[in-house]
Design a protein around this motif. Structure first.
Motif, short mmCIF file in Angstrom:
data_model
loop_
_atom_site.label_atom_id
_atom_site.label_comp_id
_atom_site.label_asym_id
_atom_site.label_seq_id
_atom_site.Cartn_x
_atom_site.Cartn_y
_atom_site.Cartn_z
N ALA A 39 0.82 -1.21 0.00
CA ALA A 39 0.00 0.00 0.00
C ALA A 39 0.86 1.26 0.00
O ALA A 39 0.48 2.28 -0.59
N GLN A 40 2.02 1.19 0.67
CA GLN A 40 2.91 2.35 0.77
C GLN A 40 4.36 1.86 0.82
O GLN A 40 4.83 1.46 1.88
N PRO A 41 5.04 1.88 -0.31
CA PRO A 41 6.45 1.45 -0.30
C PRO A 41 7.26 2.31 0.66
O PRO A 41 7.03 3.51 0.80
N GLY A 42 8.20 1.68 1.33
CA GLY A 42 9.07 2.39 2.25
C GLY A 42 9.63 1.45 3.29
O GLY A 42 9.35 0.25 3.30
N TYR A 86 -3.61 -2.84 13.37
CA TYR A 86 -2.16 -2.61 13.33
C TYR A 86 -1.93 -1.19 12.82
O TYR A 86 -2.51 -0.80 11.81
N GLU A 87 -1.11 -0.42 13.53
CA GLU A 87 -0.67 0.88 13.05
C GLU A 87 0.77 0.71 12.58
O GLU A 87 1.62 0.27 13.36
N VAL A 88 1.01 0.99 11.31
CA VAL A 88 2.33 0.79 10.72
C VAL A 88 2.86 2.14 10.24
O VAL A 88 2.17 2.85 9.51
N LYS A 89 4.08 2.49 10.66
CA LYS A 89 4.72 3.72 10.20
C LYS A 89 5.88 3.34 9.29
O LYS A 89 6.68 2.48 9.63
N LEU A 90 5.91 4.01 8.13
CA LEU A 90 6.95 3.78 7.14
C LEU A 90 7.57 5.10 6.73
O LEU A 90 6.90 6.13 6.76
N ILE A 91 8.82 5.05 6.30
CA ILE A 91 9.49 6.22 5.74
C ILE A 91 9.77 5.93 4.27
O ILE A 91 10.36 4.89 3.94
N ASP A 92 9.33 6.83 3.39
CA ASP A 92 9.52 6.63 1.95
C ASP A 92 10.87 7.18 1.48
O ASP A 92 11.66 7.70 2.27
N GLN A 93 11.13 7.08 0.17
CA GLN A 93 12.40 7.53 -0.42
C GLN A 93 12.64 9.02 -0.22
O GLN A 93 13.76 9.48 -0.20
N VAL A 137 7.16 10.45 6.39
CA VAL A 137 6.62 9.39 7.24
C VAL A 137 5.16 9.17 6.87
O VAL A 137 4.38 10.12 6.77
N HIS A 138 4.81 7.91 6.69
CA HIS A 138 3.43 7.52 6.38
C HIS A 138 2.94 6.61 7.49
O HIS A 138 3.64 5.71 7.92
N GLU A 139 1.72 6.87 7.95
CA GLU A 139 1.09 6.05 8.98
C GLU A 139 -0.11 5.36 8.37
O GLU A 139 -1.01 6.01 7.83
N LEU A 140 -0.10 4.03 8.43
CA LEU A 140 -1.21 3.23 7.92
C LEU A 140 -1.87 2.51 9.08
O LEU A 140 -1.19 2.03 9.99
N LYS A 141 -3.19 2.43 9.04
CA LYS A 141 -3.93 1.61 10.00
C LYS A 141 -4.55 0.48 9.20
O LYS A 141 -5.25 0.72 8.22
N LEU A 161 -7.37 0.65 6.55
CA LEU A 161 -8.51 1.40 7.04
C LEU A 161 -8.29 2.91 6.91
O LEU A 161 -9.24 3.65 6.68
N ARG A 162 -7.04 3.32 7.10
CA ARG A 162 -6.74 4.75 7.07
C ARG A 162 -5.27 4.93 6.76
O ARG A 162 -4.43 4.11 7.12
N ARG A 163 -4.95 6.02 6.09
CA ARG A 163 -3.56 6.36 5.81
C ARG A 163 -3.37 7.84 6.00
O ARG A 163 -4.27 8.62 5.73
N LYS A 164 -2.19 8.20 6.52
CA LYS A 164 -1.91 9.60 6.79
C LYS A 164 -0.43 9.83 6.53
O LYS A 164 0.41 9.01 6.90
#
Length: 107
Positions: free
Chosen positions: A59-62, A78-85, A89-93, A102-105
């Protein structure tokens, strides 16, 4: 809806793509013991972490930097935080039971 943090898992990427996992309990009121997490997994109420991480990265590469398992009302999330190129910072639920985003920010 009341959200309570059940388990936080911090993921830090190291050299050559190695990953370090450390499980950290949240507050004293909302602690979910490892045995309870195992029971949720074995009963099929939550997906394995590997599946959640794969879905989050799709859903969000990083690079995954943090994962938390929370109870949100009557469901587990699950709340997942990723850092992209671009170092954003992206937060996915994701629904812990079926892996649906369910949600992305973006932070």
């Amino acid at each position: 809806m009341k959200t309570s943090r059940l388990l936080a898992i911090v993921i830090a990427g190291g050299l050559a793509g190695t990953t370090l996992l450390a499980a950290l309990p949240a507050s004293a009121d909302s602690r979910l013991r490892q045995q309870e997490v195992r029971q949720l997994r074995e009963s099929g109420k939550i997906l394995p972490m590997e599946d959640i991480l794969a879905r989050a990265r799709k859903a969000q590469p990083g690079q995954v930097v943090e994962v938390e398992l929370e109870r949100d009302g009557d469901r587990y999330v699950y709340e997942v935080k990723l850092i992209d190129q671009a170092d954003k910072v992206h937060e996915l639920k994701l629904d812990a039971g079926n892996g649906e985003v369910l949600r992305r920010k973006e932070k």
